[in-house]
Design an enzyme around this catalytic site. Sequence first.
Site, PDB file in Angstrom:
ATOM      1  N   SER A 145       0.857  -1.194   0.000  1.00 41.49           N
ATOM      2  CA  SER A 145       0.000   0.000   0.000  1.00 41.49           C
ATOM      3  C   SER A 145       0.886   1.234   0.000  1.00 41.49           C
ATOM      4  O   SER A 145       1.996   1.213   0.567  1.00 41.49           O
ATOM      5  CB  SER A 145      -0.878   0.017   1.253  1.00 41.49           C
ATOM      6  OG  SER A 145      -1.516   1.281   1.373  1.00 41.49           O
ATOM      7  N   TYR A 159      -1.648  -0.326  10.314  1.00 39.21           N
ATOM      8  CA  TYR A 159      -1.809  -0.833   8.942  1.00 39.21           C
ATOM      9  C   TYR A 159      -0.608  -0.441   8.077  1.00 39.21           C
ATOM     10  O   TYR A 159      -0.045  -1.264   7.343  1.00 39.21           O
ATOM     11  CB  TYR A 159      -3.110  -0.266   8.363  1.00 39.21           C
ATOM     12  CG  TYR A 159      -3.333  -0.506   6.887  1.00 39.21           C
ATOM     13  CD1 TYR A 159      -3.867  -1.704   6.429  1.00 39.21           C
ATOM     14  CD2 TYR A 159      -3.030   0.484   5.950  1.00 39.21           C
ATOM     15  CE1 TYR A 159      -4.077  -1.915   5.077  1.00 39.21           C
ATOM     16  CE2 TYR A 159      -3.245   0.287   4.595  1.00 39.21           C
ATOM     17  CZ  TYR A 159      -3.772  -0.915   4.157  1.00 39.21           C
ATOM     18  OH  TYR A 159      -3.984  -1.126   2.817  1.00 39.21           O
TER      19      TYR A 159
HETATM   20  P1  NAP Z   1     -11.510  -5.344   0.705  1.00 35.05           P
HETATM   21  O1  NAP Z   1     -12.431  -4.861  -0.359  1.00 35.05           O
HETATM   22  O2  NAP Z   1     -11.754  -4.965   2.129  1.00 35.05           O
HETATM   23  O3  NAP Z   1     -11.437  -6.946   0.602  1.00 35.05           O
HETATM   24  C1  NAP Z   1     -10.648  -7.656   1.499  1.00 35.05           C
HETATM   25  C2  NAP Z   1     -10.594  -9.117   1.078  1.00 35.05           C
HETATM   26  O4  NAP Z   1      -9.715  -9.815   1.976  1.00 35.05           O
HETATM   27  C3  NAP Z   1     -11.935  -9.821   1.169  1.00 35.05           C
HETATM   28  O5  NAP Z   1     -12.003 -10.736   0.097  1.00 35.05           O
HETATM   29  C4  NAP Z   1     -11.857 -10.551   2.516  1.00 35.05           C
HETATM   30  O6  NAP Z   1     -12.673 -11.706   2.584  1.00 35.05           O
HETATM   31  C5  NAP Z   1     -10.394 -10.948   2.509  1.00 35.05           C
HETATM   32  N1  NAP Z   1      -9.809 -11.262   3.823  1.00 35.05           N
HETATM   33  C6  NAP Z   1      -9.682 -10.455   4.905  1.00 35.05           C
HETATM   34  N2  NAP Z   1      -9.045 -11.102   5.908  1.00 35.05           N
HETATM   35  C7  NAP Z   1      -8.767 -12.356   5.446  1.00 35.05           C
HETATM   36  C8  NAP Z   1      -8.128 -13.499   5.999  1.00 35.05           C
HETATM   37  N3  NAP Z   1      -7.617 -13.485   7.241  1.00 35.05           N
HETATM   38  N4  NAP Z   1      -8.036 -14.619   5.247  1.00 35.05           N
HETATM   39  C9  NAP Z   1      -8.536 -14.654   3.990  1.00 35.05           C
HETATM   40  N5  NAP Z   1      -9.134 -13.589   3.397  1.00 35.05           N
HETATM   41  C10 NAP Z   1      -9.256 -12.461   4.131  1.00 35.05           C
HETATM   42  O7  NAP Z   1      -9.993  -4.915   0.404  1.00 35.05           O
HETATM   43  P2  NAP Z   1      -9.338  -4.174  -0.866  1.00 35.05           P
HETATM   44  O8  NAP Z   1      -9.521  -2.715  -0.689  1.00 35.05           O
HETATM   45  O9  NAP Z   1      -9.725  -4.839  -2.123  1.00 35.05           O
HETATM   46  O10 NAP Z   1      -7.795  -4.440  -0.553  1.00 35.05           O
HETATM   47  C11 NAP Z   1      -7.073  -5.481  -1.169  1.00 35.05           C
HETATM   48  C12 NAP Z   1      -5.596  -5.245  -0.900  1.00 35.05           C
HETATM   49  O11 NAP Z   1      -5.212  -3.963  -1.417  1.00 35.05           O
HETATM   50  C13 NAP Z   1      -5.206  -5.233   0.579  1.00 35.05           C
HETATM   51  O12 NAP Z   1      -3.938  -5.824   0.742  1.00 35.05           O
HETATM   52  C14 NAP Z   1      -5.127  -3.744   0.902  1.00 35.05           C
HETATM   53  O13 NAP Z   1      -4.291  -3.479   2.001  1.00 35.05           O
HETATM   54  C15 NAP Z   1      -4.564  -3.212  -0.399  1.00 35.05           C
HETATM   55  N6  NAP Z   1      -4.791  -1.777  -0.635  1.00 35.05           N
HETATM   56  C16 NAP Z   1      -6.056  -1.306  -0.799  1.00 35.05           C
HETATM   57  C17 NAP Z   1      -6.219   0.063  -1.032  1.00 35.05           C
HETATM   58  C18 NAP Z   1      -7.573   0.687  -1.234  1.00 35.05           C
HETATM   59  O14 NAP Z   1      -7.640   1.929  -1.365  1.00 35.05           O
HETATM   60  N7  NAP Z   1      -8.643  -0.074  -1.268  1.00 35.05           N
HETATM   61  C19 NAP Z   1      -5.103   0.917  -1.077  1.00 35.05           C
HETATM   62  C20 NAP Z   1      -3.853   0.379  -0.885  1.00 35.05           C
HETATM   63  C21 NAP Z   1      -3.707  -0.977  -0.679  1.00 35.05           C
HETATM   64  P3  NAP Z   1     -14.250 -11.653   3.026  1.00 35.05           P
HETATM   65  O15 NAP Z   1     -14.985 -11.116   1.824  1.00 35.05           O
HETATM   66  O16 NAP Z   1     -14.590 -13.058   3.352  1.00 35.05           O
HETATM   67  O17 NAP Z   1     -14.327 -10.723   4.209  1.00 35.05           O
END
Ligand code: NAP
Length: 234
Positions: A145, A159
């Site tokens: 991130s 985080y």
């Molecule tokens: P999200 O929409 O909150 O989705 C999170 C996903 O992770 C869901 O599929 C969730 O499953 C799964 N998950 C959470 N804990 C888990 C565990 N212990 N074991 C297995 N699966 C688990 O997240 P996102 O925004 O797409 O983020 C994806 C990645 O991008 C992350 O690494 C995040 O840090 C990174 N990121 C995101 C952003 C942003 O702006 N969104 C920015 C920078 C980096 P369930 O559906 O079952 O809950």
Amino acid sequence: MSSDKVAIITGSSRGIGAETAKLFAENGYAVCINYIANEAAAENVKNEILQKGGRCISVQADVSIAADVIRLFETVEAELGYVSALVNNAAVLKKQCSLVEISEERFAEILRVNVMSCFLCCKEAIKRMSTKNGGMGGVIVNVSSGASKSGSPNEYIDYAASKGAVDTLTRGLALEVAAEGIRVNAVRPGLIYTEMHASGGKPDRVDRLKSKIPMQRGGNPKEVAEAIFWLASD
Ligand code: NAP
């Protein structure tokens, strides 16, 4: 559609992971959708891939727990075949606050879910992929991130620190296994429209902060998926 290649995308029931799974499937990979709790969301992604003629399974597994990770890899190997790509995408964040408001329990949980998961999945992947162990090589893409660089003051330093650890793990592992047929890289997304911001208590965070982005807009998960897929490509 050929399915010689197999990809595990952790946390692919929603957000960036879901778009990444769909993109890998569109490009001929057999994919494993992984999730922790939201079975309905995982089934939706899986069905969308199957309807387009792709090969796909979904596996519930908490990727921060070693036994779950081992079961995940064994299931994928048995049902889809040799795992040639791993995307460590699963992560969580908690409500925005200052460092003094973060409890020890919360700090430990963030490191466990965001860093231990990456370590455990990398370990299982390397054991299988390494040409030193008779494997055929592969690729790993870790989802870090922009927070690892900004530190996320007054938002979630826990985080941000977890993503700093992911960056360092990525660099060390990339150098460690480069001669074993395995490429390891990371992406650092910025502000992307997903449900993750609601977990931080700010569902409208991207729109509130987008004026600080030179292009004046947030990113969409598909754009991040494209960067991940490119890093996983030959
Ligand atoms: P999200 O929409 O909150 O989705 C999170 C996903 O992770 C869901 O599929 C969730 O499953 C799964 N998950 C959470 N804990 C888990 C565990 N212990 N074991 C297995 N699966 C688990 O997240 P996102 O925004 O797409 O983020 C994806 C990645 O991008 C992350 O690494 C995040 O840090 C990174 N990121 C995101 C952003 C942003 O702006 N969104 C920015 C920078 C980096 P369930 O559906 O079952 O809950």
